[in-house]
Design an enzyme around this catalytic site. Sequence first.
Site, PDB file in Angstrom:
ATOM      1  N   THR B 203       0.889  -1.148   0.000  1.00  0.00           N
ATOM      2  CA  THR B 203       0.000   0.000   0.000  1.00  0.00           C
ATOM      3  C   THR B 203       0.928   1.199   0.000  1.00  0.00           C
ATOM      4  O   THR B 203       2.062   1.077   0.436  1.00  0.00           O
ATOM      5  CB  THR B 203      -0.838   0.024   1.299  1.00  0.00           C
ATOM      6  OG1 THR B 203      -1.590  -1.193   1.379  1.00  0.00           O
ATOM      7  CG2 THR B 203      -1.783   1.189   1.338  1.00  0.00           C
ATOM      8  N   ASP B 234      -8.548  -2.454   3.839  1.00  0.00           N
ATOM      9  CA  ASP B 234      -8.692  -1.337   4.763  1.00  0.00           C
ATOM     10  C   ASP B 234      -8.394   0.015   4.117  1.00  0.00           C
ATOM     11  O   ASP B 234      -8.823   1.048   4.630  1.00  0.00           O
ATOM     12  CB  ASP B 234      -7.776  -1.518   5.982  1.00  0.00           C
ATOM     13  CG  ASP B 234      -6.306  -1.519   5.599  1.00  0.00           C
ATOM     14  OD1 ASP B 234      -5.951  -2.232   4.621  1.00  0.00           O
ATOM     15  OD2 ASP B 234      -5.512  -0.818   6.241  1.00  0.00           O
ATOM     16  N   GLY B 257      -5.046  -6.079   5.567  1.00  0.00           N
ATOM     17  CA  GLY B 257      -6.183  -5.181   5.679  1.00  0.00           C
ATOM     18  C   GLY B 257      -7.337  -5.680   6.524  1.00  0.00           C
ATOM     19  O   GLY B 257      -8.008  -4.897   7.195  1.00  0.00           O
TER      20      GLY B 257
END
Lengths: 337, 337
Positions: B203, B234, B257
């Site tokens: 991410t 998430d 996540g």
Amino acid sequence: MKRHILTTALAGTLVLAPAVSLAEETFAIAIHGGAGTITRESMTPEREAQYKAKLKEAVDAGYAILEQGGASMDAVIAAVKILEDSPLFNAGRGAVYTWEGQHELDASIMNGATLEAGAVASVTTVKSPIALAREVMENSPHVMLSGAGAEMFAKQQGLDLVDNSYFNTKSRYEALQRMKEQVGNPQDKTAWQQLPEEYKHGTVGAVAVDKHGNLAAATSTGGMTGKRWGRVGDSPIIGAGTWADNSSCAISATGHGEYFIRFHVAADICARVKYLHQDIVTAGDTVIHDVLAPVGGTGGVIIVDPQGQVHMPFNTEGMYRAKRQAGQTAEVAIYKN
Amino acid sequence: MKRHILTTALAGTLVLAPAVSLAEETFAIAIHGGAGTITRESMTPEREAQYKAKLKEAVDAGYAILEQGGASMDAVIAAVKILEDSPLFNAGRGAVYTWEGQHELDASIMNGATLEAGAVASVTTVKSPIALAREVMENSPHVMLSGAGAEMFAKQQGLDLVDNSYFNTKSRYEALQRMKEQVGNPQDKTAWQQLPEEYKHGTVGAVAVDKHGNLAAATSTGGMTGKRWGRVGDSPIIGAGTWADNSSCAISATGHGEYFIRFHVAADICARVKYLHQDIVTAGDTVIHDVLAPVGGTGGVIIVDPQGQVHMPFNTEGMYRAKRQAGQTAEVAIYKN
């Protein structure tokens, strides 16, 4: 809530047997069917009776499971499914229409004992979105699934699938037409924000604590009338529309979802209980009346705590709601007073 | 952070001019490019140099905006876009593959001054998901859009659209093949959970505080290698992967996540700062090391507070990260020690 009762017992006279017996009687369930501009003036006696009967049926179904020693997770699912299957509420059968005249449903569920959660967003062919949310939690490696992928998963799990037209209702269709007239230009952000509450609201949910002291929360919705672009509201967002944690409380929210996401309403109320040691009345009232209301965040929540207390604050004219605590009868209400 | 400085000044000697002058020098930015099993042994000097150069470029781009008095929102967007455009990171250009061999991207953004937020989930043709998240926040009545609807909105707003194959990279494709071999049966929940970290992570994100004391956070990702059924992690969940509130802190998360949603990591760290009055080091370390690590929730966060302090805790072998505070040079790091 054996832990709580034992603590109380230890603090006072140490009489273990009655405390444990009392502990087994601590359970409660609360449900909602949406908040908004719901006034006595806008309601016929027949319609009011329909709403009250369905709310009582749902809360009693969840209560029966709790009374028999069942899990709060099963109780909230049972209650929400009854509300989903009724065309009266904006969830499942009675879901509102999107701008394009379809139905896109969201739901989520959380287990307060394990903090396990499941959520689905923008599903169009799943009869019970809350049942799918539970499948995601229990039988997928993920927490949140969306769109066509979520439906593929639903099919694999053998859930009931329906044509999108299953969710068609005359009253919701007329609401979409009225809403489109009021908005005019769909690109006009201000026009959307100035829409009457009736178009922004409508969700069903349940929270419960069982005899084992475990909390659960569940929320299901058709979203906002005339929503566009695959809009996702607060209902499938863990922490916004749904939260459950045995160490604080369980919450299901209903309201103008964009505000409930931005203020992560469900988790914030429980954070106040957990970190500020507020009771659920103080924490719930603060967020609904002092945080959300001043900025225009209309809606409400239902809250249950591990001691079986229930609080259902809202800052709108009304909220379809019911609660039933151990040994008591169901209390069903719609209006503010 | 004029308010903070004035408070300090009032508490001590009341010298207003230097306090305001000092206040104008408080700003900071931190970025991450994912956490996971990143060790010196698994890295070549050339590859390490590439990562470090790109991280420095991104943090310096955000810093330059802050130094000129620009908004933290502009700074975090600028930094994240540079990371999105690089094939090195799992976001934008370098997004991982879904089980079906496609790319589905998620992103979110939050303004700490107003608690306005924007998020997109499962978009497949938007070159910069973080740019779309900002459009949602500023130019739609909604907070979160998903799938084809979100792409329709992107097109209307005139954002750059690309074919899904734009996100194809050889290394991510090979990772998908390895991952599929390891999982075997895609229905096997345990096999998924036992996958090595490399498949679950990746991410990019940025957090910043500007000279006006306003916080912002931004997160963008391709999600989890081999994700299925329209899985949403998430990163687009406000409160889980992204949170910003001028009264506490701004956070962007990276990690597995599902755990970050269930423990609503970003909002919980800020809740501890706000309600328990913990500093960001205590709050961040508690959640990453004491809450997440024991249950297997691998990953990390970057945190900035209104005073320009930065903390970047993670419970994995490494996290691509960089920070730059007012008047200082960029600090870029990858490994734990």
